[in-house]
Every structure is written in C-alpha cells, then in structure tokens.
Design a protein around this motif. Structure first.
Motif, PDB file in Angstrom:
ATOM      1  N   GLU A  18       0.836  -1.212   0.000  1.00  0.00           N
ATOM      2  CA  GLU A  18       0.000   0.000   0.000  1.00  0.00           C
ATOM      3  C   GLU A  18       0.866   1.256   0.000  1.00  0.00           C
ATOM      4  N   GLN A  19       1.906   1.251   0.853  1.00  0.00           N
ATOM      5  CA  GLN A  19       2.807   2.414   0.910  1.00  0.00           C
ATOM      6  C   GLN A  19       3.499   2.620  -0.437  1.00  0.00           C
ATOM      7  N   ALA A  20       3.960   1.530  -1.025  1.00  0.00           N
ATOM      8  CA  ALA A  20       4.672   1.635  -2.300  1.00  0.00           C
ATOM      9  C   ALA A  20       3.713   2.117  -3.391  1.00  0.00           C
ATOM     10  N   GLN A  21       2.526   1.509  -3.462  1.00  0.00           N
ATOM     11  CA  GLN A  21       1.551   1.891  -4.490  1.00  0.00           C
ATOM     12  C   GLN A  21       1.159   3.372  -4.370  1.00  0.00           C
ATOM     13  N   GLU A  22       1.061   3.846  -3.136  1.00  0.00           N
ATOM     14  CA  GLU A  22       0.678   5.247  -2.928  1.00  0.00           C
ATOM     15  C   GLU A  22       1.707   6.183  -3.591  1.00  0.00           C
ATOM     16  N   VAL A  23       2.990   5.888  -3.391  1.00  0.00           N
ATOM     17  CA  VAL A  23       4.026   6.742  -3.985  1.00  0.00           C
ATOM     18  C   VAL A  23       4.083   6.536  -5.501  1.00  0.00           C
ATOM     19  N   HIS A  24       3.921   5.290  -5.946  1.00  0.00           N
ATOM     20  CA  HIS A  24       3.933   5.023  -7.389  1.00  0.00           C
ATOM     21  C   HIS A  24       2.809   5.791  -8.097  1.00  0.00           C
ATOM     22  N   ALA A  25       1.665   5.857  -7.452  1.00  0.00           N
ATOM     23  CA  ALA A  25       0.535   6.582  -8.055  1.00  0.00           C
ATOM     24  C   ALA A  25       0.864   8.071  -8.176  1.00  0.00           C
ATOM     25  N   LEU A  26       1.533   8.601  -7.153  1.00  0.00           N
ATOM     26  CA  LEU A  26       1.954  10.014  -7.193  1.00  0.00           C
ATOM     27  C   LEU A  26       2.918  10.257  -8.346  1.00  0.00           C
ATOM     28  N   LEU A  27       3.876   9.338  -8.472  1.00  0.00           N
ATOM     29  CA  LEU A  27       4.885   9.492  -9.526  1.00  0.00           C
ATOM     30  C   LEU A  27       4.245   9.372 -10.901  1.00  0.00           C
ATOM     31  N   ARG A  28       3.306   8.429 -11.022  1.00  0.00           N
ATOM     32  CA  ARG A  28       2.618   8.247 -12.314  1.00  0.00           C
ATOM     33  C   ARG A  28       1.855   9.528 -12.676  1.00  0.00           C
ATOM     34  N   ALA A  29       1.222  10.122 -11.678  1.00  0.00           N
ATOM     35  CA  ALA A  29       0.456  11.353 -11.928  1.00  0.00           C
ATOM     36  C   ALA A  29       1.399  12.476 -12.369  1.00  0.00           C
ATOM     37  N   GLN A  30       2.553  12.544 -11.724  1.00  0.00           N
ATOM     38  CA  GLN A  30       3.531  13.576 -12.098  1.00  0.00           C
ATOM     39  C   GLN A  30       4.012  13.353 -13.536  1.00  0.00           C
ATOM     40  N   LEU A  31       4.212  12.098 -13.902  1.00  0.00           N
ATOM     41  CA  LEU A  31       4.656  11.783 -15.262  1.00  0.00           C
ATOM     42  C   LEU A  31       3.548  12.089 -16.275  1.00  0.00           C
ATOM     43  N   GLN A  32       2.305  11.845 -15.845  1.00  0.00           N
ATOM     44  CA  GLN A  32       1.166  12.097 -16.736  1.00  0.00           C
ATOM     45  C   GLN A  32       1.091  13.570 -17.138  1.00  0.00           C
ATOM     46  N   ALA A  33       1.506  14.437 -16.225  1.00  0.00           N
ATOM     47  CA  ALA A  33       1.492  15.873 -16.522  1.00  0.00           C
ATOM     48  C   ALA A  33       2.609  16.239 -17.493  1.00  0.00           C
TER      49      ALA A  33
END
Ligand code: PGA
Length: 247
Positions: A179-194
């Motif tokens: 869960e902790q890892a996925q939370e950060v991965h989702a943040l990074l994915r969102a940053q990349l999406q921008a």
C-alpha cells in the motif's frame, strides 16, 4: 493498460568472476520468464557478463555512468563506452550514489540524459529517507527528484524507467508495504502524466528489501511494474523466484 513487468538485479559492489559465472549459469537455467529480466553488475565485469548473456533473454546494465561525454574525468565510465558493449540499462541516482557521492538531483538528470543520448535506458532512482518520511515529506522529496529529470529530458522522459526506492527500506529487511509503495507510485505516475502522454506505458519499479515472499504482492499493485532488487539478486534461486513473481 498492461505493461510488461521488469525485474532488475542490482549487484552493487558484490561478486567475483567465479561468483558471477555461477549466478548467471543459475539464472540462465531458471528462465525464461514472462516478464523482462536484467542484471546490473559492477563495471569491471560488464564485458564478461555481456558475453555470458549473448543470445539469452536476460538484459544487462550498469550501476552508474558519467554525465560527461569523454575526457579528463579519471575513474569515470562514459555512456558511449557502455553502449559500445551493448549495455541496455543504466541505473542513475541510486540513493547510495546520492548519499555517498553527493549526487545532486541535477547531476542525476544529466546522467539520465547522457544514457538516453546513447540509446540506452536509464533507471532513475528516487526515494525518501526515514527522517523525511517521518516528517511527512515523502511526496515532496520524490517529486523534487523526479522533477529535475523531467525538466532536463522534457518529452524524452517517457523513455526512462523510474525506480521508487525508499532509503529506509534498502538493505534493511524493512520493505515498504504494498500500500505504501503503491501510494508513492501513483503520485509518480500522476507527475509523469502531466509531463508526457506516454506515462501509462512507463515502467515504475519498486526497490527496497524485495524478497521472493513479498514480490508477488508488491508487483500486483496497479502502478508497480516490477522491482529493483539488491541483496536478493545475488543468489540465483532467490532472484529467479522474484522474476517468476513478476510473471
Ligand atoms: P535491497 O536493495 O533489495 O538489498 O534492499 C535494493 C536496491 O538498493 O536497489
């Protein structure tokens, strides 16, 4: 979006010609795997690793590279030199390089740029220390680290692999929970999406005490596309089991 999983072994400063030969023989016998597999050896062994893996479905990579093209940089290895041997991946910005060699966010970004210029794939590591996590700064830190790379590479950011490696989980046996890892991965994915329309195709690896018994759970999370494996990549049976978990 189905992204093919990637598992990368980071041998760090471990190995010998004999130990490497045994490890690679074990890995070759254990494959093939559904996901992609790569090993990153210390620089002196790269040529031998490359030879050993010729014709195998295992890629090889380096653990660091110079940001400079060539010249008076004693002790450094250039991206052109790695490329000449058929190197596939280059880890840049590992937390051990950031901590023990004072690598800045910008230097890491410049290294990633040098790797791409020679048609190899940088594996850009980001991650917070325990103190930063406890101070609630995880998002800020990883975003700052990734942001330097995005600014430097611009649209070419889509060609990198990102590895989230919380410093407190590296070599400590304390894995981030899925869960902790996925939370950060989702943040990074969102940053990349921008930054790129191809963010959905990019691979985001988790690293930090990944073992055979926690790999499958980590790799099953939506934004975790595989792992960067340190200690457990040094034994063929352990690493092979992690590679299978990415199937
Ligand atoms: P570890 O290292 O698997 O030994 O925790 C991971 C890494 O530093 O890449």
């Amino acid at each position: 979006m189905t992204r093919r999983k990637l598992v990368v072994g980071n041998w760090k400063m471990n190995g010998s010609r004999a130990a490497n030969a045994e490890l690679l023989a074990g890995l070759k016998a254990a494959g093939p795997w559904v996901g992609e597999v790569a090993v990153c050896s210390p620089a002196p062994y790269l040529g031998e690793v490359a030879l050993s893996l010729q014709g195998e479905a295992i890629h090889w990579g380096a653990q660091d590279v110079s940001a400079f093209e060539s010249g008076a940089y004693t002790g450094e290895v250039s991206a052109a030199m790695l490329a000449e041997f058929g190197c596939h991946y280059v880890i840049v910005g590992h937390s051990e390089r950031r901590a023990y060699h004072a690598e800045s966010d910008q230097l890491v970004a410049d290294k990633a740029k040098a790797v791409l210029a020679h048609r190899m794939t940088p594996i850009v590591c980001v991650g917070e220390t325990l103190a930063e996590r406890e101070a609630g700064q995880t998002a800020e830190v990883v975003k700052r680290q990734l942001s330097a790379v995005i600014h430097t590479l611009k649209s070419c950011i889509s060609q990198v692999v990102v590895a989230y490696e919380p410093v407190w989980a590296i070599g400590t046996g304390k894995t981030a929970s899925p869960e902790q890892a996925q939370e950060v991965h989702a943040l990074l994915r969102a940053q990349l999406q921008a930054a790129t329309e191809h963010a959905g195709d990019m691979k985001l690896l988790y690293g930090g005490s990944v073992k055979a018994d926690n790999a499958a759970d980590l790799f099953s999370r939506a934004d975790i596309d595989g792992g960067l494996i340190g200690g457990a990549s040094l034994k063929a049976v352990d690493f092979a089991a992690i590679c299978r978990a990415a199937g």
